[in-house]
Design a protein around this motif. Structure first.
Motif, PDB file in Angstrom:
ATOM      1  N   GLN A 181       0.837  -1.205   0.000  1.00  0.00           N
ATOM      2  CA  GLN A 181       0.000   0.000   0.000  1.00  0.00           C
ATOM      3  C   GLN A 181       0.872   1.256   0.000  1.00  0.00           C
ATOM      4  O   GLN A 181       0.583   2.222  -0.716  1.00  0.00           O
ATOM      5  CB  GLN A 181      -0.918  -0.024   1.224  1.00  0.00           C
ATOM      6  N   MET A 182       1.955   1.245   0.760  1.00  0.00           N
ATOM      7  CA  MET A 182       2.865   2.397   0.784  1.00  0.00           C
ATOM      8  C   MET A 182       3.499   2.630  -0.586  1.00  0.00           C
ATOM      9  O   MET A 182       3.656   3.781  -1.007  1.00  0.00           O
ATOM     10  CB  MET A 182       3.941   2.186   1.846  1.00  0.00           C
ATOM     11  N   LEU A 183       3.859   1.557  -1.268  1.00  0.00           N
ATOM     12  CA  LEU A 183       4.439   1.696  -2.607  1.00  0.00           C
ATOM     13  C   LEU A 183       3.420   2.256  -3.594  1.00  0.00           C
ATOM     14  O   LEU A 183       3.733   3.142  -4.399  1.00  0.00           O
ATOM     15  CB  LEU A 183       4.971   0.352  -3.107  1.00  0.00           C
ATOM     16  N   ILE A 184       2.202   1.724  -3.540  1.00  0.00           N
ATOM     17  CA  ILE A 184       1.159   2.169  -4.467  1.00  0.00           C
ATOM     18  C   ILE A 184       0.819   3.639  -4.253  1.00  0.00           C
ATOM     19  O   ILE A 184       0.678   4.407  -5.208  1.00  0.00           O
ATOM     20  CB  ILE A 184      -0.105   1.292  -4.314  1.00  0.00           C
ATOM     21  N   GLU A 185       0.703   4.035  -2.986  1.00  0.00           N
ATOM     22  CA  GLU A 185       0.294   5.402  -2.667  1.00  0.00           C
ATOM     23  C   GLU A 185       1.443   6.400  -2.689  1.00  0.00           C
ATOM     24  O   GLU A 185       1.241   7.596  -2.518  1.00  0.00           O
ATOM     25  CB  GLU A 185      -0.394   5.418  -1.300  1.00  0.00           C
ATOM     26  N   GLY A 186       2.676   5.922  -2.886  1.00  0.00           N
ATOM     27  CA  GLY A 186       3.826   6.818  -2.985  1.00  0.00           C
ATOM     28  C   GLY A 186       4.272   7.401  -1.659  1.00  0.00           C
ATOM     29  O   GLY A 186       4.825   8.504  -1.628  1.00  0.00           O
ATOM     30  N   HIS A 187       4.065   6.696  -0.562  1.00  0.00           N
ATOM     31  CA  HIS A 187       4.455   7.202   0.754  1.00  0.00           C
ATOM     32  C   HIS A 187       5.948   7.062   1.033  1.00  0.00           C
ATOM     33  O   HIS A 187       6.464   7.683   1.950  1.00  0.00           O
ATOM     34  CB  HIS A 187       3.672   6.487   1.863  1.00  0.00           C
ATOM     35  N   ILE A 188       6.640   6.248   0.274  1.00  0.00           N
ATOM     36  CA  ILE A 188       8.078   6.072   0.469  1.00  0.00           C
ATOM     37  C   ILE A 188       8.772   7.147  -0.354  1.00  0.00           C
ATOM     38  O   ILE A 188       8.784   7.100  -1.571  1.00  0.00           O
ATOM     39  CB  ILE A 188       8.527   4.653   0.065  1.00  0.00           C
ATOM     40  N   LYS A 189       9.338   8.125   0.319  1.00  0.00           N
ATOM     41  CA  LYS A 189       9.883   9.318  -0.340  1.00  0.00           C
ATOM     42  C   LYS A 189      11.358   9.179  -0.667  1.00  0.00           C
ATOM     43  O   LYS A 189      12.168  10.005  -0.318  1.00  0.00           O
ATOM     44  CB  LYS A 189       9.666  10.549   0.552  1.00  0.00           C
ATOM     45  N   ASN A 190      11.708   8.132  -1.358  1.00  0.00           N
ATOM     46  CA  ASN A 190      13.083   7.946  -1.825  1.00  0.00           C
ATOM     47  C   ASN A 190      13.058   8.169  -3.327  1.00  0.00           C
ATOM     48  O   ASN A 190      12.268   7.564  -4.041  1.00  0.00           O
ATOM     49  CB  ASN A 190      13.567   6.532  -1.480  1.00  0.00           C
ATOM     50  N   THR A 191      13.943   9.043  -3.819  1.00  0.00           N
ATOM     51  CA  THR A 191      13.899   9.415  -5.244  1.00  0.00           C
ATOM     52  C   THR A 191      14.103   8.225  -6.169  1.00  0.00           C
ATOM     53  O   THR A 191      13.535   8.186  -7.258  1.00  0.00           O
ATOM     54  CB  THR A 191      14.955  10.489  -5.572  1.00  0.00           C
ATOM     55  N   VAL A 192      14.895   7.242  -5.738  1.00  0.00           N
ATOM     56  CA  VAL A 192      15.106   6.055  -6.577  1.00  0.00           C
ATOM     57  C   VAL A 192      13.777   5.332  -6.776  1.00  0.00           C
ATOM     58  O   VAL A 192      13.466   4.858  -7.866  1.00  0.00           O
ATOM     59  CB  VAL A 192      16.153   5.114  -5.935  1.00  0.00           C
ATOM     60  N   ILE A 193      12.965   5.275  -5.729  1.00  0.00           N
ATOM     61  CA  ILE A 193      11.684   4.562  -5.794  1.00  0.00           C
ATOM     62  C   ILE A 193      10.605   5.408  -6.454  1.00  0.00           C
ATOM     63  O   ILE A 193       9.857   4.916  -7.301  1.00  0.00           O
ATOM     64  CB  ILE A 193      11.253   4.129  -4.374  1.00  0.00           C
ATOM     65  N   THR A 194      10.527   6.694  -6.108  1.00  0.00           N
ATOM     66  CA  THR A 194       9.460   7.535  -6.650  1.00  0.00           C
ATOM     67  C   THR A 194       9.643   7.857  -8.127  1.00  0.00           C
ATOM     68  O   THR A 194       8.673   8.055  -8.841  1.00  0.00           O
ATOM     69  CB  THR A 194       9.341   8.860  -5.860  1.00  0.00           C
ATOM     70  N   GLU A 195      10.892   7.899  -8.593  1.00  0.00           N
ATOM     71  CA  GLU A 195      11.147   8.273  -9.980  1.00  0.00           C
ATOM     72  C   GLU A 195      11.334   7.082 -10.906  1.00  0.00           C
ATOM     73  O   GLU A 195      11.584   7.260 -12.092  1.00  0.00           O
ATOM     74  CB  GLU A 195      12.370   9.184 -10.046  1.00  0.00           C
ATOM     75  N   THR A 196      11.220   5.881 -10.395  1.00  0.00           N
ATOM     76  CA  THR A 196      11.440   4.706 -11.237  1.00  0.00           C
ATOM     77  C   THR A 196      10.206   4.392 -12.079  1.00  0.00           C
ATOM     78  O   THR A 196       9.079   4.665 -11.676  1.00  0.00           O
ATOM     79  CB  THR A 196      11.825   3.474 -10.397  1.00  0.00           C
ATOM     80  N   THR A 197      10.463   3.840 -13.241  1.00  0.00           N
ATOM     81  CA  THR A 197       9.366   3.366 -14.085  1.00  0.00           C
ATOM     82  C   THR A 197       9.243   1.851 -13.976  1.00  0.00           C
ATOM     83  O   THR A 197       8.453   1.236 -14.670  1.00  0.00           O
ATOM     84  CB  THR A 197       9.611   3.754 -15.558  1.00  0.00           C
ATOM     85  N   SER A 198      10.041   1.268 -13.101  1.00  0.00           N
ATOM     86  CA  SER A 198      10.038  -0.181 -12.907  1.00  0.00           C
ATOM     87  C   SER A 198       8.806  -0.619 -12.122  1.00  0.00           C
ATOM     88  O   SER A 198       8.240   0.146 -11.358  1.00  0.00           O
ATOM     89  CB  SER A 198      11.284  -0.616 -12.136  1.00  0.00           C
TER      90      SER A 198
END
Length: 141
Positions: free
Chosen positions: A19-36
């Protein structure tokens, strides 16, 4: 043997992280800016509930970098799990790369290739039989 309580905890941790990944709650640029595509495949909690191994599958992008970014954010993720799941002790998170989805896709591709090759061989054999039959009929005349 797994205890039912441990399995429920594993499911809840998996649900919260997903749920945190889907909603974008993890504020790490590697994770938020990835298209993976990042998937939480499984969570395994050790019996004393001190550690939780989180198995992550990444399709596309730098897999090791994304898993490292999740590990770097483990403290924040753990605090959010502590707020959302009622536990006396929230386990320490250890993120590990899981390639089972990639392996499954590769296996399916290999199976499809073998199946396709078999079909080609069957077609070739049918053509050879047809040619022999027509040759034999021409010799009989």
């Amino acid at each position: 043997m797994k205890f039912e309580r441990t399995q429920r905890i594993e499911q809840e941790i998996k649900k919260v992280i997903t749920q945190m990944l889907i909603e974008g709650h993890i504020k790490n640029t590697v994770i938020t800016e990835t298209t993976s595509l990042i998937s939480i495949v499984d969570v395994r909690v050790v019996t004393d509930l001190k550690y939780a191994y989180v198995y992550v599958s990444v399709l596309g992008g730098n897999k090791d970098e994304i898993v490292a970014a999740l590990q770097k954010s483990a403290g924040f993720i753990r605090s959010q799990i502590g707020k959302r799941v009622k536990l006396r002790y929230t386990p320490e998170l250890i993120f590990e790369r899981d390639d089972t989805i990639k392996t499954a896709i590769e296996m399916m591709e290999k199976i499809n290739k073998v199946h396709h090759d078999d079909e080609e061989k069957e077609l070739q054999a049918a053509k050879n039989i047809e040619e022999k039959t027509s040759t034999n009929q021409n010799l009989d005349k």
